[in-house]
Design a protein around this motif. Structure first.
Motif, PDB file in Angstrom:
ATOM      1  N   PRO A 205       0.808  -1.227   0.000  1.00 54.71           N
ATOM      2  CA  PRO A 205       0.000   0.000   0.000  1.00 54.71           C
ATOM      3  C   PRO A 205       0.841   1.276   0.000  1.00 54.71           C
ATOM      4  O   PRO A 205       1.970   1.304   0.499  1.00 54.71           O
ATOM      5  CB  PRO A 205      -0.794  -0.117   1.307  1.00 54.71           C
ATOM      6  N   LEU A 206       0.255   2.344  -0.568  1.00 53.94           N
ATOM      7  CA  LEU A 206       0.798   3.698  -0.486  1.00 53.94           C
ATOM      8  C   LEU A 206      -0.222   4.544   0.257  1.00 53.94           C
ATOM      9  O   LEU A 206      -1.415   4.475  -0.043  1.00 53.94           O
ATOM     10  CB  LEU A 206       1.019   4.306  -1.875  1.00 53.94           C
TER      11      LEU A 206
ATOM     12  N   GLU B 212       9.654   6.568  -0.905  1.00 55.66           N
ATOM     13  CA  GLU B 212       9.772   5.118  -0.851  1.00 55.66           C
ATOM     14  C   GLU B 212      10.528   4.697   0.410  1.00 55.66           C
ATOM     15  O   GLU B 212      11.462   5.369   0.841  1.00 55.66           O
ATOM     16  CB  GLU B 212      10.528   4.594  -2.074  1.00 55.66           C
ATOM     17  N   GLY B 213      10.125   3.572   0.988  1.00 55.88           N
ATOM     18  CA  GLY B 213      10.884   2.990   2.091  1.00 55.88           C
ATOM     19  C   GLY B 213      10.744   3.717   3.409  1.00 55.88           C
ATOM     20  O   GLY B 213      11.692   3.751   4.205  1.00 55.88           O
ATOM     21  N   VAL B 214       9.579   4.289   3.687  1.00 58.34           N
ATOM     22  CA  VAL B 214       9.357   4.954   4.976  1.00 58.34           C
ATOM     23  C   VAL B 214       9.140   3.877   6.048  1.00 58.34           C
ATOM     24  O   VAL B 214       8.192   3.098   5.959  1.00 58.34           O
ATOM     25  CB  VAL B 214       8.148   5.906   4.916  1.00 58.34           C
ATOM     26  N   GLU B 215      10.017   3.855   7.036  1.00 63.09           N
ATOM     27  CA  GLU B 215       9.975   2.782   8.037  1.00 63.09           C
ATOM     28  C   GLU B 215       9.781   3.272   9.460  1.00 63.09           C
ATOM     29  O   GLU B 215       9.512   2.479  10.362  1.00 63.09           O
ATOM     30  CB  GLU B 215      11.257   1.943   7.936  1.00 63.09           C
TER      31      GLU B 215
ATOM     32  N   GLN C 108       5.314   5.223   1.162  1.00 67.08           N
ATOM     33  CA  GLN C 108       5.211   3.780   1.014  1.00 67.08           C
ATOM     34  C   GLN C 108       6.323   3.155   1.845  1.00 67.08           C
ATOM     35  O   GLN C 108       7.450   3.625   1.840  1.00 67.08           O
ATOM     36  CB  GLN C 108       5.386   3.421  -0.469  1.00 67.08           C
ATOM     37  N   GLY C 109       6.014   2.098   2.592  1.00 71.47           N
ATOM     38  CA  GLY C 109       7.058   1.460   3.375  1.00 71.47           C
ATOM     39  C   GLY C 109       6.496   0.650   4.521  1.00 71.47           C
ATOM     40  O   GLY C 109       5.281   0.615   4.763  1.00 71.47           O
TER      41      GLY C 109
ATOM     42  N   LEU D 200       6.415   1.117   7.610  1.00 75.22           N
ATOM     43  CA  LEU D 200       5.667   1.818   8.651  1.00 75.22           C
ATOM     44  C   LEU D 200       4.164   1.640   8.447  1.00 75.22           C
ATOM     45  O   LEU D 200       3.420   1.525   9.422  1.00 75.22           O
ATOM     46  CB  LEU D 200       6.021   3.308   8.633  1.00 75.22           C
ATOM     47  N   PHE D 201       3.730   1.591   7.199  1.00 74.16           N
ATOM     48  CA  PHE D 201       2.307   1.421   6.887  1.00 74.16           C
ATOM     49  C   PHE D 201       1.960  -0.052   6.713  1.00 74.16           C
ATOM     50  O   PHE D 201       0.988  -0.536   7.289  1.00 74.16           O
ATOM     51  CB  PHE D 201       1.952   2.189   5.605  1.00 74.16           C
ATOM     52  N   SER D 202       2.742  -0.742   5.909  1.00 71.33           N
ATOM     53  CA  SER D 202       2.447  -2.143   5.640  1.00 71.33           C
ATOM     54  C   SER D 202       3.580  -2.787   4.869  1.00 71.33           C
ATOM     55  O   SER D 202       4.161  -2.162   3.978  1.00 71.33           O
ATOM     56  CB  SER D 202       1.138  -2.276   4.851  1.00 71.33           C
ATOM     57  N   ARG D 203       3.855  -4.034   5.208  1.00 72.35           N
ATOM     58  CA  ARG D 203       4.696  -4.842   4.347  1.00 72.35           C
ATOM     59  C   ARG D 203       3.843  -5.283   3.151  1.00 72.35           C
ATOM     60  O   ARG D 203       2.627  -5.115   3.173  1.00 72.35           O
ATOM     61  CB  ARG D 203       5.219  -6.067   5.116  1.00 72.35           C
ATOM     62  N   PRO D 204       4.478  -5.817   2.109  1.00 72.51           N
ATOM     63  CA  PRO D 204       3.672  -6.349   1.004  1.00 72.51           C
ATOM     64  C   PRO D 204       2.694  -7.408   1.502  1.00 72.51           C
ATOM     65  O   PRO D 204       3.049  -8.248   2.334  1.00 72.51           O
ATOM     66  CB  PRO D 204       4.735  -6.967   0.068  1.00 72.51           C
ATOM     67  N   ILE D 205       1.457  -7.357   1.017  1.00 70.14           N
ATOM     68  CA  ILE D 205       0.428  -8.297   1.434  1.00 70.14           C
ATOM     69  C   ILE D 205      -0.260  -8.882   0.209  1.00 70.14           C
ATOM     70  O   ILE D 205      -0.194  -8.287  -0.872  1.00 70.14           O
ATOM     71  CB  ILE D 205      -0.628  -7.608   2.337  1.00 70.14           C
TER      72      ILE D 205
END
Length: 210
Positions: free
Chosen positions: A2-3, A179-182, A199-200, A202-207
């Motif tokens: 997700p973004l 990109e890559g906000v953790e 995107q990163g 902090l919000f979600s890993r790939p699902i």
């Protein structure tokens, strides 16, 4: 993956990521199999399958969520690329403006734009991405490479570079994605600098789609 909109936290889009779960070898990392696919020429049929699959997935989720698809330089040189998008959009009843094509080279950009697709410059600031492209082509979005986000708050130069990219994009009428906000600290900084989306992890890993 997700973004999220940096001002509201609402999911505004997602990026389709390719994973290979091999029955004998287990999970094979994308940097391994994508490199092999590009060197062997298999990236074109694999990439066409990805486009069809990602657009089919877009038809199953909230119509307000955009779906971003990475397209390799080799795919961009395929004369069949536009037809693949046209057929997949028509077959699934997906509006072209919901699909963002992420590229690092500008080949065929205008033809893809003519289809109504949104165009994003991926990994801006590294690799093939170039300021000269911004003079020639009308991108919808710039994705700021993770290498700059990693150093935010630690190096003044990274803060200045990210701020300059965001300011430049705004003047050119383009949205920006970090990109890559953790961490929350990174999110606070990109929000303060005026970045539109993040995107990163902090919000979600790939699902998966479900």
């Amino acid at each position: 993956q997700p973004l999220a909109d940096t001002s509201t936290g609402v999911i505004a889009g997602c990026e389709a990521l390719l994973r290979w779960e091999h029955p004998r070898l287990g999970n094979i990392a994308p940097d391994r199999f994508i490199d092999l696919a590009e060197r062997s020429g298999l990236i074109v049929p694999v990439g066409e399958w990805v486009i069809r699959s990602a657009i089919a997935a877009a038809a199953k989720i909230d119509p307000h969520i955009r779906v971003a698809i990475n397209v390799s330089p080799m795919q961009l040189r395929s004369p069949n690329l536009c037809a693949v998008f046209i057929n997949a959009l028509a077959a699934n009843g997906v509006a072209p403006e919901r699909i963002e094509v992420e590229i690092t080279e500008s080949v065929l950009l205008e033809q893809l734009r003519a289809l109504g697709l949104r165009i994003s410059m991926d990994d801006f600031g590294t690799g093939y991405s170039s300021f000269s492209y911004l003079r020639k082509f009308d991108f919808d979005k710039l994705k700021i490479d993770k290498s700059f986000i990693d150093c935010l708050g630690q190096e003044d130069s990274s803060d200045a570079i990210v701020g300059a990219i965001i300011a430049l994009a705004r003047v050119l009428g383009m949205r920006t994605v970090a990109e890559g906000v953790e961490t929350s600290a990174q999110l606070d900084l990109v929000r303060r600098l005026g970045c539109d989306e993040a995107q990163g992890y902090l919000f979600s890993r790939p699902i998966d789609l479900e």
